[in-house]
Write an enzyme that holds these catalytic residues in place. Structure first.
Site, mmCIF file in Angstrom:
data_model
loop_
_atom_site.group_PDB
_atom_site.id
_atom_site.type_symbol
_atom_site.label_atom_id
_atom_site.label_comp_id
_atom_site.label_asym_id
_atom_site.label_seq_id
_atom_site.Cartn_x
_atom_site.Cartn_y
_atom_site.Cartn_z
ATOM 1 N N CYS A 2 35.453 32.517 30.908
ATOM 2 C CA CYS A 2 35.638 32.094 29.530
ATOM 3 C C CYS A 2 34.470 32.575 28.679
ATOM 4 O O CYS A 2 33.317 32.480 29.082
ATOM 5 C CB CYS A 2 35.765 30.587 29.365
ATOM 6 S SG CYS A 2 37.127 29.877 30.273
ATOM 7 N N ARG A 27 34.799 38.262 30.104
ATOM 8 C CA ARG A 27 34.528 37.008 30.806
ATOM 9 C C ARG A 27 35.812 36.249 31.150
ATOM 10 O O ARG A 27 35.779 35.275 31.892
ATOM 11 C CB ARG A 27 33.645 36.099 29.944
ATOM 12 C CG ARG A 27 32.322 36.718 29.582
ATOM 13 C CD ARG A 27 31.494 35.747 28.794
ATOM 14 N NE ARG A 27 31.018 34.677 29.637
ATOM 15 C CZ ARG A 27 29.828 34.648 30.224
ATOM 16 N NH1 ARG A 27 28.986 35.637 30.051
ATOM 17 N NH2 ARG A 27 29.477 33.638 30.976
ATOM 18 N N TRP A 79 39.589 32.138 30.933
ATOM 19 C CA TRP A 79 39.954 32.369 32.335
ATOM 20 C C TRP A 79 40.444 31.017 32.827
ATOM 21 O O TRP A 79 39.665 30.068 32.930
ATOM 22 C CB TRP A 79 38.747 32.844 33.133
ATOM 23 C CG TRP A 79 39.097 33.276 34.527
ATOM 24 C CD1 TRP A 79 39.548 34.510 34.916
ATOM 25 C CD2 TRP A 79 39.015 32.486 35.725
ATOM 26 N NE1 TRP A 79 39.759 34.521 36.271
ATOM 27 C CE2 TRP A 79 39.452 33.298 36.801
ATOM 28 C CE3 TRP A 79 38.645 31.181 36.004
ATOM 29 C CZ2 TRP A 79 39.499 32.859 38.118
ATOM 30 C CZ3 TRP A 79 38.695 30.719 37.318
ATOM 31 C CH2 TRP A 79 39.117 31.560 38.359
ATOM 32 N N ASN A 105 33.993 26.092 28.239
ATOM 33 C CA ASN A 105 33.907 26.898 29.450
ATOM 34 C C ASN A 105 33.446 25.970 30.559
ATOM 35 O O ASN A 105 32.452 25.275 30.386
ATOM 36 C CB ASN A 105 32.887 28.031 29.234
ATOM 37 C CG ASN A 105 32.606 28.816 30.500
ATOM 38 O OD1 ASN A 105 33.422 28.828 31.418
ATOM 39 N ND2 ASN A 105 31.457 29.469 30.546
ATOM 40 N N GLY A 106 34.137 25.969 31.699
ATOM 41 C CA GLY A 106 33.705 25.127 32.813
ATOM 42 C C GLY A 106 34.807 24.172 33.224
ATOM 43 O O GLY A 106 35.977 24.362 32.881
ATOM 44 N N GLU A 488 31.901 47.402 50.339
ATOM 45 C CA GLU A 488 31.882 47.512 48.876
ATOM 46 C C GLU A 488 32.968 48.484 48.388
ATOM 47 O O GLU A 488 33.642 48.223 47.395
ATOM 48 C CB GLU A 488 30.475 47.960 48.425
ATOM 49 C CG GLU A 488 30.321 48.327 46.961
ATOM 50 C CD GLU A 488 30.564 47.179 45.978
ATOM 51 O OE1 GLU A 488 30.821 46.046 46.412
ATOM 52 O OE2 GLU A 488 30.517 47.436 44.766
ATOM 53 N N LYS A 492 35.988 47.365 45.818
ATOM 54 C CA LYS A 492 36.264 48.039 44.543
ATOM 55 C C LYS A 492 37.746 48.396 44.445
ATOM 56 O O LYS A 492 38.364 48.247 43.398
ATOM 57 C CB LYS A 492 35.415 49.321 44.421
ATOM 58 C CG LYS A 492 33.955 49.062 44.122
ATOM 59 C CD LYS A 492 33.758 48.628 42.683
ATOM 60 C CE LYS A 492 32.589 47.733 42.443
ATOM 61 N NZ LYS A 492 32.479 46.454 43.066
ATOM 62 N N GLU A 495 39.942 45.158 43.970
ATOM 63 C CA GLU A 495 39.910 44.488 42.671
ATOM 64 C C GLU A 495 40.452 45.361 41.545
ATOM 65 O O GLU A 495 40.933 44.839 40.550
ATOM 66 C CB GLU A 495 38.535 43.896 42.338
ATOM 67 C CG GLU A 495 37.407 44.853 42.152
ATOM 68 C CD GLU A 495 36.068 44.139 41.881
ATOM 69 O OE1 GLU A 495 36.048 42.984 41.451
ATOM 70 O OE2 GLU A 495 35.034 44.786 42.103
ATOM 71 N N HIS A 511 37.530 47.736 68.837
ATOM 72 C CA HIS A 511 37.762 46.352 69.267
ATOM 73 C C HIS A 511 38.972 45.736 68.560
ATOM 74 O O HIS A 511 39.142 44.521 68.594
ATOM 75 C CB HIS A 511 36.505 45.517 69.004
ATOM 76 C CG HIS A 511 35.312 46.004 69.774
ATOM 77 N ND1 HIS A 511 35.176 45.814 71.122
ATOM 78 C CD2 HIS A 511 34.236 46.736 69.385
ATOM 79 C CE1 HIS A 511 34.043 46.375 71.534
ATOM 80 N NE2 HIS A 511 33.463 46.949 70.499
ATOM 81 N N LYS A 613 34.329 38.210 34.770
ATOM 82 C CA LYS A 613 33.058 38.840 35.105
ATOM 83 C C LYS A 613 32.099 37.873 35.778
ATOM 84 O O LYS A 613 31.549 38.165 36.829
ATOM 85 C CB LYS A 613 32.433 39.419 33.833
ATOM 86 C CG LYS A 613 31.110 40.139 34.052
ATOM 87 C CD LYS A 613 31.307 41.396 34.858
ATOM 88 C CE LYS A 613 30.010 42.127 35.134
ATOM 89 N NZ LYS A 613 30.179 43.109 36.216
HETATM 90 O O1 M6R Z 1 27.125 38.015 38.735
HETATM 91 P P1 M6R Z 1 27.089 38.019 40.232
HETATM 92 O O2 M6R Z 1 26.347 39.210 40.779
HETATM 93 O O3 M6R Z 1 26.562 36.738 40.810
HETATM 94 O O4 M6R Z 1 28.599 38.149 40.686
HETATM 95 C C1 M6R Z 1 28.948 38.093 42.029
HETATM 96 C C2 M6R Z 1 30.387 38.530 42.241
HETATM 97 O O5 M6R Z 1 31.260 37.668 41.568
HETATM 98 C C3 M6R Z 1 30.625 39.964 41.753
HETATM 99 O O6 M6R Z 1 29.775 40.865 42.382
HETATM 100 C C4 M6R Z 1 32.085 40.379 42.018
HETATM 101 O O7 M6R Z 1 32.326 40.472 43.382
HETATM 102 C C5 M6R Z 1 32.403 41.693 41.307
HETATM 103 N N1 M6R Z 1 33.661 41.584 40.625
HETATM 104 C C6 M6R Z 1 32.483 42.857 42.240
HETATM 105 O O8 M6R Z 1 32.776 44.047 41.586
#
Ligand code: M6R
Length: 618
Positions: A2, A27, A79, A105-106, A488, A492, A495, A511, A613
């Site tokens: 949010c 956000r 969100w 927000n929250g 990683e 990527k 997501e 395994h 985000k």
């Molecule tokens: O702001 P942060 O680094 O704490 O966020 C952690 C994760 O939420 C963040 O890295 C998330 O996995 C990303 N969307 C990855 O691209």
């Protein structure tokens, strides 16, 4: 999660709020809404509109049915937590007689109880949200004669959970009042105007003077004043700071996506992350690590906590930190950490890895660690955010604002900060000679060029992505420091492209996961530098094994490594760098691939479905 905006000044609030929401849309983008205090006919009233979906839907609606002119307003981009992402649940929410409007927000954890209380008193709720009760409660307070600031203090004392609230009162257009507990909120301090935002991007085009608030504080902004109090009404001080980036950093600058722009900013970001942190003689200076050398010498265990990409940065860091310092280093998902009752002592150093500095899971992990007496060092990109503020020390990564939901330059600069931390600990504890440290620093200082060398191959990676536009599953293999990069790379793709993607340690393949290999399955293989012969050879064997079973291998190997050529269906060359530093270059083609594949598939790269985000709820 949010984005919230508030404005009082002499400009048209609608423009300022909508522009702020545009910059905060990363956000959360389930819905958007705005409320203005309309004083045109002498009596104040709230004029508002809110729409499910992206901000563009709201803009279209207010284009067709314009809101009145006003210089006081609030806005929200959502969100969803409580209630589906529809028009009714979109913010702002209004009180019973529409005198007060609120964005939030929250999560208000005791909302069910408060809602029942309000409903018993005859209040009808129009949404399923937890937020709406705050609007009703605030309105009851102002109707009983409190000003909006006092009303906010009184209401916040009744709320449990994590929240940022921003409110306006139709009968007092001179002020916007906000409050925070465990959720982000900053004030933008202008000339004859003031701003509220979830982060500084909300107002960066108007002012670079900001003020961070502490826990459980209420802030009142008018055109000329910013006043902070505790929830109990006692006066408090916000902390002023200057934002060291400007509007251009929050613009796409000709790129189609923020993510692509941020990938290409990485050479500069990596250079900035190292700037001023070592002198010419190879000695590290990490002045901001506010832990004394004596304290660092007594550390007997390091635990790195973080989520998602930040957790993977921690996994890379473990290889480097243990190797350089001989201090045992564990890496833990922040949301699992406190629930397993970890062994924490005064000599445990907990490293909180977070780009945003607002991730609730990581915040709760560090609170737990500090409560047990451990010291906490944050590695963070966002000045003044909650995690560094609640830590004993911080290393800022200086990547500049990261707006694409998928972390890229945030990750690379986290790696650099970890390397610097590991070398600094080695320097303080004498586990590496000065010339050894200096040699690694030299290698690190060449990283911006090396990252650029990988970026120069972007067109080849894009062509590869174009060939995979119909792909439904991709695997990633790595060993040693390349293993977290496999994870990683898979994250990527998940997501951004919404396809099945898994990262494995190459040694684990036999395994079980090798059963997944079938004809034509694309497998990215991150080959360690040849300097580590035993690792290199084992990786080559793994590649042969999957190729023999039909996999289509996309191999990332260093320049000059010809041993791998016969087994690579596609080959991406990496600059020659030491094994421990290879993640800085090997992740870049994977970022480019995911960004391009998602683009080819027609997805919104900056705002992938269901994500936000910064994840400010647990
Ligand atoms: O702001 P942060 O680094 O704490 O966020 C952690 C994760 O939420 C963040 O890295 C998330 O996995 C990303 N969307 C990855 O691209």
């Amino acid at each position: 999660m949010c984005g919230i905006v508030g404005y009082v000044g002499d400009k048209q609030a609608q423009g300022v709020v909508i522009e702020g929401l545009r910059r905060l849309e990363y956000r959360g983008y389930d819905s958007a809404g705005i409320a203005l205090v309309d004083t045109a006919d002498g009596d104040g009233r709230i004029a508002s509109d809110k729409r499910a979906g992206k901000l563009a839907n709201l803009e279209k609606a207010i284009g067709e049915a314009p809101l009145p002119s006003s210089t006081t307003g609030i806005g929200h981009t959502r969100w969803a937590t409580h209630g589906a992402p529809n028009d009714e649940n979109a913010h702002p929410h209004l009180g019973r007689v529409s005198r007060v409007a609120v964005v939030h927000n929250g999560i208000i954890e005791n909302f069910a109880l408060l809602r029942t209380e309000l409903e018993r008193a005859g209040h009808e709720m129009l949404s399923e949200t937890d937020t709406e009760i705050a609007a009703h409660l605030l309105e009851l307070e102002v109707q009983a004669g409190a000003d909006l600031t006092t009303a906010m203090q009184n209401v916040c004392r009744r709320l449990e959970g994590a929240f940022t609230l921003v409110a306006v009162d139709a009968e007092d257009p001179s002020r916007v009042v906000a409050a925070r507990r465990n959720s982000p909120l900053v004030v933008g301090v202008g000339e004859g105007e003031n701003f509220i935002g979830s982060d500084v991007a909300a107002f960066i085009e108007h002012t670079r003077e900001a003020m961070e608030l502490g826990q459980d504080q209420v802030v009142t902004i008018t055109r000329d004043r910013v006043e902070v109090t505790g929830f109990d009404g006692s006066p408090a001080e916000g902390q002023r700071y200057h934002v060291d980036w400007d509007l251009s950093a929050a613009e796409k600058d000709g790129y189609d996506w923020f993510m692509r722009k941020e990938i290409f900013e990485q050479p500069r970001a990596v250079a900035d992350a190292m700037l001023g942190r070592h002198d010419g003689s190879g000695k590290l200076q990490l002045d901001e690590v506010r832990l004394s050398e004596d304290e660092l010498r007594t550390v007997d265990k390091i635990i790195i906590v973080g989520c998602g990409t930040a957790n993977y940065a921690g996994l890379v860091a473990k290889y480097a930190i243990e190797h350089w310092t001989r201090i045992p280093c564990e890496v833990e998902l922040a949301h699992e950490f406190r629930y397993r009752d970890p062994i924490l002592t005064r000599d445990t150093l907990v490293v909180a890895m977070s780009q945003s500095g607002e991730t609730a899971d990581t915040l709760m992990a560090i609170r737990h660690a500090r409560a047990q007496g451990s010291r906490v060092l944050a590695i963070c990109n966002t000045n003044g955010s909650t995690i560094p503020r609640e830590s004993d020390a911080v290393i800022y990564t200086h990547a500049g604002p990261e707006i694409g939901v998928a972390s890229t330059k945030g990750f690379l600069t986290q790696l650099i900060a970890c390397y610097l931390l590991g070398l600094y600990l080695a320097q303080v504890r004498g586990t590496k000679f000065g010339d050894e440290i200096s040699q690694v620093l030299d290698e690190l200082s060449r990283m911006p060029e090396h990252v650029q060398e990988v970026l120069d191959q972007a067109e080849d990676v894009y062509a590869l992505a174009a060939q995979h536009a119909q792909t439904r599953s991709v695997l990633f293999l790595g060993r040693h420091a390349g293993f977290p990069i496999a994870l990683e790379g898979a994250l990527k793709l998940k997501e951004l492209a919404y396809i099945h993607a898994e990262g494995f340690a190459a040694g684990e393949l036999k395994h079980g996961p090798i059963a997944l290999i079938e004809d034509g399955l694309p497998v990215f293989c991150i080959v360690p530098p040849r300097g580590r012969d035993e690792l290199h050879q084992k990786m080559v064997s793994a590649i042969q094994e999957i190729r023999a079973r039909g996999a289509r291998t996309i191999v990332l190997a260093e320049e000059g490594d010809e041993s791998i050529t016969p087994y690579a269906d596609e080959l991406i060359r990496l600059p020659r760098v030491p094994t421990l530093l290879q993640p800085v270059v090997s992740v870049v083609p994977l970022q480019l691939f995911a960004c391009e594949l998602a683009t080819q598939m027609g997805h919104d790269v900056d705002q992938p479905r269901n994500l936000a985000k910064s994840v400010t709820v647990e």
